[in-house]
Design a protein around this motif. Structure first.
Motif, short mmCIF file in Angstrom:
data_model
loop_
_atom_site.label_atom_id
_atom_site.label_comp_id
_atom_site.label_asym_id
_atom_site.label_seq_id
_atom_site.Cartn_x
_atom_site.Cartn_y
_atom_site.Cartn_z
N SER A 195 -3.12 12.80 -8.49
CA SER A 195 -4.48 12.75 -7.51
C SER A 195 -5.38 12.52 -8.19
N GLY A 196 -6.65 12.24 -7.38
CA GLY A 196 -7.78 11.97 -7.93
C GLY A 196 -8.51 10.86 -7.44
N PHE A 197 -9.54 10.44 -8.15
CA PHE A 197 -10.42 9.12 -7.54
C PHE A 197 -10.53 8.06 -8.53
N ILE A 198 -10.76 6.94 -7.85
CA ILE A 198 -10.87 5.81 -8.88
C ILE A 198 -12.22 4.85 -8.50
N GLN A 199 -13.04 4.63 -9.48
CA GLN A 199 -14.22 3.95 -9.30
C GLN A 199 -14.07 2.48 -9.72
N ILE A 200 -14.23 1.28 -9.00
CA ILE A 200 -13.94 0.25 -9.62
C ILE A 200 -15.32 -0.61 -9.56
N LEU A 201 -15.69 -1.02 -10.91
CA LEU A 201 -16.83 -1.82 -10.87
C LEU A 201 -16.29 -3.22 -11.63
N GLN A 202 -17.16 -4.41 -11.58
CA GLN A 202 -16.36 -5.68 -11.74
C GLN A 202 -15.82 -5.67 -13.21
N ASP A 203 -16.08 -4.94 -14.05
CA ASP A 203 -15.66 -5.11 -15.57
C ASP A 203 -15.42 -3.72 -16.05
N GLU A 204 -15.43 -2.88 -15.09
CA GLU A 204 -14.87 -1.52 -15.60
C GLU A 204 -14.54 -0.54 -14.63
N ILE A 205 -13.20 0.17 -15.06
CA ILE A 205 -12.70 1.05 -13.98
C ILE A 205 -12.73 2.29 -14.70
N THR A 206 -12.69 3.47 -13.57
CA THR A 206 -12.76 4.72 -14.17
C THR A 206 -11.96 5.37 -13.34
N VAL A 207 -10.61 6.28 -13.85
CA VAL A 207 -9.70 6.95 -12.99
C VAL A 207 -10.32 8.41 -13.33
N LEU A 208 -10.53 9.17 -12.17
CA LEU A 208 -10.80 10.52 -12.59
C LEU A 208 -9.68 11.33 -11.61
N ALA A 209 -8.80 11.71 -12.56
CA ALA A 209 -7.44 12.29 -12.34
C ALA A 209 -7.26 13.71 -12.26
N GLU A 210 -6.76 14.29 -11.31
CA GLU A 210 -6.64 15.78 -11.41
C GLU A 210 -5.43 16.28 -12.37
N VAL A 211 -4.37 15.32 -12.09
CA VAL A 211 -3.21 15.28 -13.09
C VAL A 211 -2.78 13.97 -13.41
N VAL A 212 -2.46 13.71 -14.73
CA VAL A 212 -1.87 12.51 -15.05
C VAL A 212 -0.96 12.72 -16.31
N GLU A 213 0.27 12.30 -16.45
CA GLU A 213 1.05 12.55 -17.44
C GLU A 213 2.08 11.08 -18.03
N TRP A 214 1.75 11.18 -19.39
CA TRP A 214 2.79 9.79 -19.97
C TRP A 214 4.21 10.47 -19.80
N PRO A 215 5.27 9.49 -19.61
CA PRO A 215 6.61 9.77 -19.48
C PRO A 215 7.01 10.85 -20.40
N GLU A 216 6.72 10.51 -21.45
CA GLU A 216 7.44 11.60 -22.49
C GLU A 216 6.85 13.16 -22.34
N GLU A 217 5.86 13.18 -21.82
CA GLU A 217 5.22 14.37 -21.43
C GLU A 217 6.06 15.31 -20.44
N ILE A 218 6.79 14.54 -19.53
CA ILE A 218 7.58 14.91 -18.43
C ILE A 218 8.72 15.70 -18.70
N ASP A 219 9.19 16.72 -18.34
CA ASP A 219 10.26 17.45 -18.44
C ASP A 219 11.32 17.09 -17.00
N GLU A 220 12.28 16.23 -17.06
CA GLU A 220 12.91 15.69 -16.24
C GLU A 220 13.83 16.73 -15.25
N ASN A 221 14.14 17.59 -16.14
CA ASN A 221 14.93 18.70 -15.48
C ASN A 221 13.99 19.64 -14.70
N ARG A 222 12.94 19.94 -14.93
CA ARG A 222 12.05 20.92 -14.33
C ARG A 222 11.52 20.12 -13.06
N ALA A 223 11.39 18.57 -13.24
CA ALA A 223 10.96 17.69 -12.05
C ALA A 223 12.17 17.76 -11.06
N LYS A 224 13.33 17.93 -11.52
CA LYS A 224 14.40 17.78 -10.55
C LYS A 224 14.56 19.11 -9.85
#
Length: 134
Positions: free
Chosen positions: A67-96
């Motif tokens: 979740s979060g917000f994204i601001q798009i400008l012509q040559d710059e994008i900013t994502v303000l994320a409440e939660v964001v995770e790389w795949p290697e940071e995710i515990d698949e068993n916990r997600a299941k």
């Protein structure tokens, strides 16, 4: 070949990503969007899903973006994320396990269960699993 733009993804606890990309794809409450340089300036509210950062024709990174917000400008994008995770940071068993708990809550039809909260928990669990497989 597409031109690069500046991309910054920030969460409350860290700068998650900072660099250049030629495309960003993510879910918003209006649907899936793909963004290139010189996109019309706008903002979106982010919906749970897998975010794909295309750095070059040969290099793509994926992450679970909840979740979060994204601001798009012509040559710059900013994502303000409440939660964001790389795949290697995710515990698949916990997600299941989280998926099963949320599905059980929704199936109970108990008036004391916060349905919206259970649905969001289910979306987060499914997003984590999808990102892990990417």
């Amino acid at each position: 070949m597409a031109e690069a733009f500046k991309l910054k993804v920030i969460s409350p606890d860290r700068v998650f990503y900072e660099g250049e990309a030629i495309m960003l794809e993510l879910n918003t409450i209006d649907g899936i969007v793909g963004i290139y340089k010189n996109h019309m300036p706008m903002t979106y509210i982010i919906a749970p899903g897998v975010m794909t950062i295309t750095e070059s024709e040969e290099s793509r990174k994926t992450a679970a973006l909840h979740s979060g917000f994204i601001q798009i400008l012509q040559d710059e994008i900013t994502v303000l994320a409440e939660v964001v995770e790389w795949p290697e940071e995710i515990d698949e068993n916990r997600a299941k396990e989280a998926q099963l708990r949320a599905e059980r809550r929704l199936a109970m039809k108990d008036p004391n269960v916060n349905v919206q909260r259970a649905e969001m928990a289910l979306h987060r669990a499914l997003t984590r699993q999808e990102a892990k497989k990417s």
